[in-house]
Write a protein that holds these residues in place. Structure first.
Motif, PDB file in Angstrom:
ATOM      1  N   ALA A  52      50.600  19.250  67.503  1.00 41.01           N
ATOM      2  CA  ALA A  52      49.656  20.246  68.012  1.00 41.01           C
ATOM      3  C   ALA A  52      48.462  20.429  67.101  1.00 41.01           C
ATOM      4  CB  ALA A  52      50.376  21.586  68.198  1.00 41.01           C
ATOM      5  N   GLY A  53      48.427  19.702  65.997  1.00 41.08           N
ATOM      6  CA  GLY A  53      47.277  19.765  65.113  1.00 41.08           C
ATOM      7  C   GLY A  53      47.248  20.986  64.232  1.00 41.08           C
ATOM      8  N   ILE A  54      48.414  21.527  63.894  1.00 40.51           N
ATOM      9  CA  ILE A  54      48.449  22.732  63.071  1.00 40.51           C
ATOM     10  C   ILE A  54      48.465  22.383  61.584  1.00 40.51           C
ATOM     11  CG2 ILE A  54      49.871  24.740  62.462  1.00 40.51           C
ATOM     12  CD1 ILE A  54      50.690  24.881  65.392  1.00 40.51           C
ATOM     13  N   THR A  55      49.088  21.280  61.233  1.00 37.88           N
ATOM     14  CA  THR A  55      49.232  20.926  59.821  1.00 37.88           C
ATOM     15  C   THR A  55      47.968  20.277  59.276  1.00 37.88           C
ATOM     16  OG1 THR A  55      50.175  18.755  60.322  1.00 37.88           O
ATOM     17  CG2 THR A  55      51.700  20.611  60.138  1.00 37.88           C
ATOM     18  N   SER A  56      47.806  20.359  57.968  1.00 35.29           N
ATOM     19  CA  SER A  56      46.608  19.833  57.308  1.00 35.29           C
ATOM     20  C   SER A  56      46.717  18.354  56.966  1.00 35.29           C
ATOM     21  CB  SER A  56      46.355  20.614  56.014  1.00 35.29           C
ATOM     22  OG  SER A  56      47.370  20.329  55.062  1.00 35.29           O
ATOM     23  N   GLY A  57      47.918  17.787  57.093  1.00 37.57           N
ATOM     24  CA  GLY A  57      48.088  16.382  56.731  1.00 37.57           C
ATOM     25  C   GLY A  57      47.845  16.136  55.258  1.00 37.57           C
ATOM     26  N   GLY A  58      48.045  17.182  54.442  1.00 36.46           N
ATOM     27  CA  GLY A  58      47.866  17.035  52.997  1.00 36.46           C
ATOM     28  C   GLY A  58      46.422  17.102  52.532  1.00 36.46           C
ATOM     29  N   GLN A  59      45.497  17.461  53.433  1.00 35.29           N
ATOM     30  CA  GLN A  59      44.084  17.547  53.056  1.00 35.29           C
ATOM     31  C   GLN A  59      43.811  18.838  52.287  1.00 35.29           C
ATOM     32  OE1 GLN A  59      42.068  14.749  53.918  1.00 35.29           O
ATOM     33  NE2 GLN A  59      44.163  14.114  54.381  1.00 35.29           N
ATOM     34  N   PRO A  60      42.842  18.807  51.350  1.00 34.18           N
ATOM     35  CA  PRO A  60      42.506  20.022  50.588  1.00 34.18           C
ATOM     36  C   PRO A  60      41.834  21.060  51.481  1.00 34.18           C
ATOM     37  CG  PRO A  60      40.929  18.270  50.124  1.00 34.18           C
ATOM     38  CD  PRO A  60      42.012  17.662  50.966  1.00 34.18           C
ATOM     39  N   THR A  61      42.177  22.327  51.288  1.00 32.25           N
ATOM     40  CA  THR A  61      41.594  23.407  52.099  1.00 32.25           C
ATOM     41  C   THR A  61      41.138  24.544  51.190  1.00 32.25           C
ATOM     42  OG1 THR A  61      43.814  24.310  52.430  1.00 32.25           O
ATOM     43  CG2 THR A  61      42.953  22.899  54.163  1.00 32.25           C
ATOM     44  N   LYS A  62      39.992  24.373  50.579  1.00 32.78           N
ATOM     45  CA  LYS A  62      39.451  25.422  49.716  1.00 32.78           C
ATOM     46  C   LYS A  62      38.922  26.581  50.552  1.00 32.78           C
ATOM     47  CE  LYS A  62      38.102  22.942  45.538  1.00 32.78           C
ATOM     48  NZ  LYS A  62      36.989  22.613  44.621  1.00 32.78           N
ATOM     49  N   GLU A  63      39.087  27.791  50.031  1.00 30.15           N
ATOM     50  CA  GLU A  63      38.594  28.968  50.737  1.00 30.15           C
ATOM     51  C   GLU A  63      37.107  29.145  50.475  1.00 30.15           C
ATOM     52  OE1 GLU A  63      39.644  33.661  50.673  1.00 30.15           O
ATOM     53  OE2 GLU A  63      41.287  32.271  51.098  1.00 30.15           O
ATOM     54  N   THR A  64      36.371  29.359  51.551  1.00 32.76           N
ATOM     55  CA  THR A  64      34.933  29.550  51.445  1.00 32.76           C
ATOM     56  C   THR A  64      34.631  30.929  50.866  1.00 32.76           C
ATOM     57  OG1 THR A  64      34.671  28.193  53.422  1.00 32.76           O
ATOM     58  CG2 THR A  64      32.759  29.481  52.722  1.00 32.76           C
ATOM     59  N   PRO A  65      33.749  31.028  49.882  1.00 33.96           N
ATOM     60  CA  PRO A  65      33.408  32.348  49.317  1.00 33.96           C
ATOM     61  C   PRO A  65      32.653  33.199  50.331  1.00 33.96           C
ATOM     62  CG  PRO A  65      31.945  30.657  48.438  1.00 33.96           C
ATOM     63  CD  PRO A  65      33.014  29.933  49.216  1.00 33.96           C
ATOM     64  N   ASP A  66      32.644  34.512  50.113  1.00 35.50           N
ATOM     65  CA  ASP A  66      31.954  35.425  51.027  1.00 35.50           C
ATOM     66  C   ASP A  66      30.474  35.080  51.143  1.00 35.50           C
ATOM     67  OD1 ASP A  66      34.270  36.821  51.536  1.00 35.50           O
ATOM     68  OD2 ASP A  66      33.919  38.315  49.971  1.00 35.50           O
ATOM     69  N   LYS A  67      29.880  34.697  50.047  1.00 34.27           N
ATOM     70  CA  LYS A  67      28.466  34.316  50.047  1.00 34.27           C
ATOM     71  C   LYS A  67      28.375  32.823  49.752  1.00 34.27           C
ATOM     72  CE  LYS A  67      27.086  38.584  50.668  1.00 34.27           C
ATOM     73  NZ  LYS A  67      26.480  39.001  51.952  1.00 34.27           N
ATOM     74  N   LEU A  68      28.424  32.023  50.798  1.00 36.87           N
ATOM     75  CA  LEU A  68      28.341  30.573  50.641  1.00 36.87           C
ATOM     76  C   LEU A  68      26.912  30.167  50.334  1.00 36.87           C
ATOM     77  CD1 LEU A  68      29.781  27.766  50.958  1.00 36.87           C
ATOM     78  CD2 LEU A  68      29.016  27.817  53.348  1.00 36.87           C
ATOM     79  N   THR A  69      26.753  29.348  49.309  1.00 38.30           N
ATOM     80  CA  THR A  69      25.443  28.798  48.989  1.00 38.30           C
ATOM     81  C   THR A  69      25.461  27.300  49.247  1.00 38.30           C
ATOM     82  OG1 THR A  69      26.087  28.499  46.667  1.00 38.30           O
ATOM     83  CG2 THR A  69      24.918  30.539  47.243  1.00 38.30           C
ATOM     84  N   SER A  70      24.309  26.749  49.536  1.00 36.52           N
ATOM     85  CA  SER A  70      24.192  25.310  49.761  1.00 36.52           C
ATOM     86  C   SER A  70      23.877  24.616  48.443  1.00 36.52           C
ATOM     87  CB  SER A  70      23.078  25.022  50.772  1.00 36.52           C
ATOM     88  OG  SER A  70      23.330  25.677  51.988  1.00 36.52           O
ATOM     89  N   THR A  71      24.719  23.653  48.059  1.00 37.50           N
ATOM     90  CA  THR A  71      24.486  22.941  46.804  1.00 37.50           C
ATOM     91  C   THR A  71      25.283  21.649  46.765  1.00 37.50           C
ATOM     92  OG1 THR A  71      24.619  23.069  44.382  1.00 37.50           O
ATOM     93  CG2 THR A  71      26.331  24.217  45.627  1.00 37.50           C
TER      94      THR A  71
END
Length: 267
Positions: A27-46
């Protein structure tokens, strides 16, 4: 006899458990071992804070050539450029993302990965009236990443949704008329925040939603993924939408959801 029955019951429980795990994966629920970093509240482009900077210029050129300003796709044109698309897909799949990649690079990589392999899926089944006519469109493991294979649903639900960035729902495109439009440029770490803002504003203020001060009829995306948009800062869907809507909705406005049009987003 009692011990035998107990052992049979135990084996059945284990078998059912494994079957359930397979269903979750399918069903596509698992990450397949891929990294999943949490996005900060104030995302900056860099691009400055990552061990890897992926070059998406080939995808950018294809999008500029075969996607119009309304996000409609020239699949026949894409098919003529199949060599260039395949080269980009091979490039993407050669990477093995890890925790040394920045959240900006990860977001751009997985959004482009999802969108590019969705176009590839349509081309592999073309002509087709709807992505829903393709068996296992979101559940089959058709996307190679390093030495693993992911499902499109796994990229969306197991990776991108776990990164705590609800704007991804307006960046990934499911090749359908009611989907957020396919952006006519590649997502990149150097522009990711501005691109996500653009995609979200354009979708919310488009005809995919009907927004009035006292009544709104929203895309089903806001219904299906409601929990992704609800936070302490945006405790209701109206609060989330009001951040991007040109028409500000009153707090007590009635909310309903539009039917989803799954027909192909073809020029």
């Amino acid at each position: 006899m009692y011990l035998l029955m107990k052992r049979i019951c135990l084996l059945l429980i284990i078998a059912l458990s494994l079957h359930s795990c397979n269903l979750l994966s399918a069903a596509g629920i698992t990450s397949g071992g891929q990294p999943t970093k949490e996005t900060p509240d104030k995302l900056t482009s860099t691009t400055a804070n990552s061990a890897e900077n992926v070059d998406h210029s080939a995808w950018d050129a294809l999008l500029k050539k075969h996607v119009n300003a309304d996000g409609m796709v020239d699949y026949k044109g894409f098919n003529k450029d199949r060599g260039a698309l395949n080269k980009y897909l091979t490039q993407l799949s050669s990477y093995t993302p890890n925790s040394d990649w920045s959240v900006q690079e990860l977001l751009a990589y997985y959004i482009n990965l999802y969108n590019a392999y969705t176009v590839d899926l349509i081309l592999n089944n073309y002509p087709v009236e709807s992505i829903k006519d393709i068996d296992g469109a979101w559940t089959r493991s058709i996307v190679p990443v390093g030495n693993k294979k992911l499902a499109l649903g796994g990229i969306e639900n197991g990776v991108l949704r776990k990164m705590n960035e609800p704007r991804i729902h307006f960046a990934i495109n499911c090749a359908s008329m009611s989907c957020p439009k396919l952006l006519d440029e590649a997502y990149t770490a150097g522009k990711i925040n501005e691109q996500l803002d653009r995609a979200t504003k354009e979708f919310i203020n488009s005809d995919k939603n009907e927004i009035g001060k006292n009544s709104v009829k929203l895309s089903s995306i806001f219904d299906w993924y409601k929990k992704d948009f609800i936070t302490t800062e945006t405790p209701t869907i109206i609060d989330y939408v009001n951040q991007f809507s040109t028409t500000k909705i009153n707090a007590g406005a009635s909310v309903s959801y539009k039917n989803y049009d799954w027909s192909l987003n073809e020029q």
